[in-house]
Motif scaffolding. Structure first.
Motif, PDB file in Angstrom:
ATOM      1  N   ARG A  61       0.838  -1.208   0.000  1.00 36.78           N
ATOM      2  CA  ARG A  61       0.000   0.000   0.000  1.00 36.78           C
ATOM      3  C   ARG A  61       0.871   1.256   0.000  1.00 36.78           C
ATOM      4  O   ARG A  61       0.633   2.201  -0.753  1.00 36.78           O
ATOM      5  CB  ARG A  61      -0.920  -0.021   1.212  1.00 36.78           C
ATOM      6  CG  ARG A  61      -1.888   1.125   1.262  1.00 36.78           C
ATOM      7  CD  ARG A  61      -2.854   0.944   2.406  1.00 36.78           C
ATOM      8  NE  ARG A  61      -3.708   2.103   2.566  1.00 36.78           N
ATOM      9  CZ  ARG A  61      -4.498   2.292   3.600  1.00 36.78           C
ATOM     10  NH1 ARG A  61      -4.569   1.397   4.560  1.00 36.78           N
ATOM     11  NH2 ARG A  61      -5.229   3.379   3.683  1.00 36.78           N
ATOM     12  N   HIS A  91       2.410   2.063  -3.309  1.00 36.58           N
ATOM     13  CA  HIS A  91       1.493   2.725  -4.242  1.00 36.58           C
ATOM     14  C   HIS A  91       1.536   4.246  -4.059  1.00 36.58           C
ATOM     15  O   HIS A  91       1.436   4.995  -5.030  1.00 36.58           O
ATOM     16  CB  HIS A  91       0.052   2.231  -4.055  1.00 36.58           C
ATOM     17  CG  HIS A  91      -0.204   0.869  -4.615  1.00 36.58           C
ATOM     18  ND1 HIS A  91      -0.116   0.580  -5.956  1.00 36.58           N
ATOM     19  CD2 HIS A  91      -0.558  -0.283  -4.005  1.00 36.58           C
ATOM     20  CE1 HIS A  91      -0.400  -0.690  -6.154  1.00 36.58           C
ATOM     21  NE2 HIS A  91      -0.672  -1.244  -4.979  1.00 36.58           N
ATOM     22  N   TYR A  92       1.684   4.688  -2.825  1.00 35.07           N
ATOM     23  CA  TYR A  92       1.750   6.126  -2.554  1.00 35.07           C
ATOM     24  C   TYR A  92       3.088   6.696  -3.037  1.00 35.07           C
ATOM     25  O   TYR A  92       3.133   7.773  -3.613  1.00 35.07           O
ATOM     26  CB  TYR A  92       1.567   6.419  -1.065  1.00 35.07           C
ATOM     27  CG  TYR A  92       0.259   5.927  -0.497  1.00 35.07           C
ATOM     28  CD1 TYR A  92      -0.907   5.962  -1.248  1.00 35.07           C
ATOM     29  CD2 TYR A  92       0.169   5.418   0.790  1.00 35.07           C
ATOM     30  CE1 TYR A  92      -2.109   5.510  -0.730  1.00 35.07           C
ATOM     31  CE2 TYR A  92      -1.020   4.974   1.320  1.00 35.07           C
ATOM     32  CZ  TYR A  92      -2.152   5.012   0.556  1.00 35.07           C
ATOM     33  OH  TYR A  92      -3.341   4.565   1.074  1.00 35.07           O
ATOM     34  N   ASP A 114       0.864   5.863  -7.769  1.00 33.73           N
ATOM     35  CA  ASP A 114      -0.246   5.105  -8.333  1.00 33.73           C
ATOM     36  C   ASP A 114      -1.561   5.369  -7.605  1.00 33.73           C
ATOM     37  O   ASP A 114      -2.632   5.258  -8.200  1.00 33.73           O
ATOM     38  CB  ASP A 114       0.047   3.600  -8.300  1.00 33.73           C
ATOM     39  CG  ASP A 114       1.169   3.212  -9.238  1.00 33.73           C
ATOM     40  OD1 ASP A 114       1.418   3.955 -10.213  1.00 33.73           O
ATOM     41  OD2 ASP A 114       1.802   2.164  -8.996  1.00 33.73           O
ATOM     42  N   ARG A 115      -1.452   5.699  -6.329  1.00 34.51           N
ATOM     43  CA  ARG A 115      -2.649   5.971  -5.523  1.00 34.51           C
ATOM     44  C   ARG A 115      -2.379   7.163  -4.608  1.00 34.51           C
ATOM     45  O   ARG A 115      -1.241   7.504  -4.326  1.00 34.51           O
ATOM     46  CB  ARG A 115      -3.017   4.764  -4.669  1.00 34.51           C
ATOM     47  CG  ARG A 115      -3.433   3.583  -5.491  1.00 34.51           C
ATOM     48  CD  ARG A 115      -4.062   2.528  -4.640  1.00 34.51           C
ATOM     49  NE  ARG A 115      -4.373   1.380  -5.471  1.00 34.51           N
ATOM     50  CZ  ARG A 115      -4.607   0.180  -5.020  1.00 34.51           C
ATOM     51  NH1 ARG A 115      -4.562  -0.048  -3.722  1.00 34.51           N
ATOM     52  NH2 ARG A 115      -4.878  -0.800  -5.842  1.00 34.51           N
TER      53      ARG A 115
END
Length: 108
Positions: free
Chosen positions: A32, A35-36, A40-41
Motif C-alpha cells: 500500500r 502505491h503512494y 499510483d494511488r
C-alpha cells in the motif's frame, strides 16, 4: 501529487529508513505504501495524517504546501530519533530515554 511522492522518498532517505520501515511505522502494508510512493494511488486524509506523523512531518509539509526551510543537521538528527522512537516498544523506549538522559548529563 508529484510533490507528495517526492517528499515521501526524500523524507525516508533523510531519516535513513527504507520505504518498508516507513510503511511499518505508518501502520501500512509495504504494498500500500509503495502505491503512494510511486504515485499510483493517493491516501485518504486519515492515512495522510498517519504517514506524516510517522515521518515527523505535517500533512502540509508532506504535500509540499508548507515550504519551510530545510532543517539544520541537528534538527534532522532529532527528527530521526523521534521517528525511530515511534517504532519501538515502550520498554525499549524507556531504555533509550535513560541512555539519552545520561548522555545529555555528561559534560565533555
Amino acid at each position: 501529487m508529484d510533490a507528495f511522492c517526492t517528499n515521501l522518498r526524500s523524507r525516508a532517505e533523510a531519516l535513513g529508513i527504507s520505504n518498508a520501515e516507513a510503511a511499518r511505522r505508518s501502520g501500512l502494508s509495504e504494498r500500500r505504501y509503495a502505491h503512494y510512493v510511486s504515485g499510483d494511488r493517493e491516501p485518504d486524509l486519515a492515512t495522510l495524517v498517519r504517514i506524516a506523523q510517522a515521518l515527523g512531518m505535517t500533512p502540509n509539509q508532506l504535500l509540499g504546501v508548507d515550504e519551510t526551510n530545510e532543517p539544520s543537521p541537528r534538527e534532522l538528527l532529532i527528527q530521526r530519533v523521534q521517528s525511530a522512537a515511534q517504532g519501538v516498544s515502550d520498554g525499549t523506549l524507556e531504555i533509550v530515554a535513560t541512555q539519552v538522559e545520561a548522555l545529555a548529563g555528561k559534560r565533555l
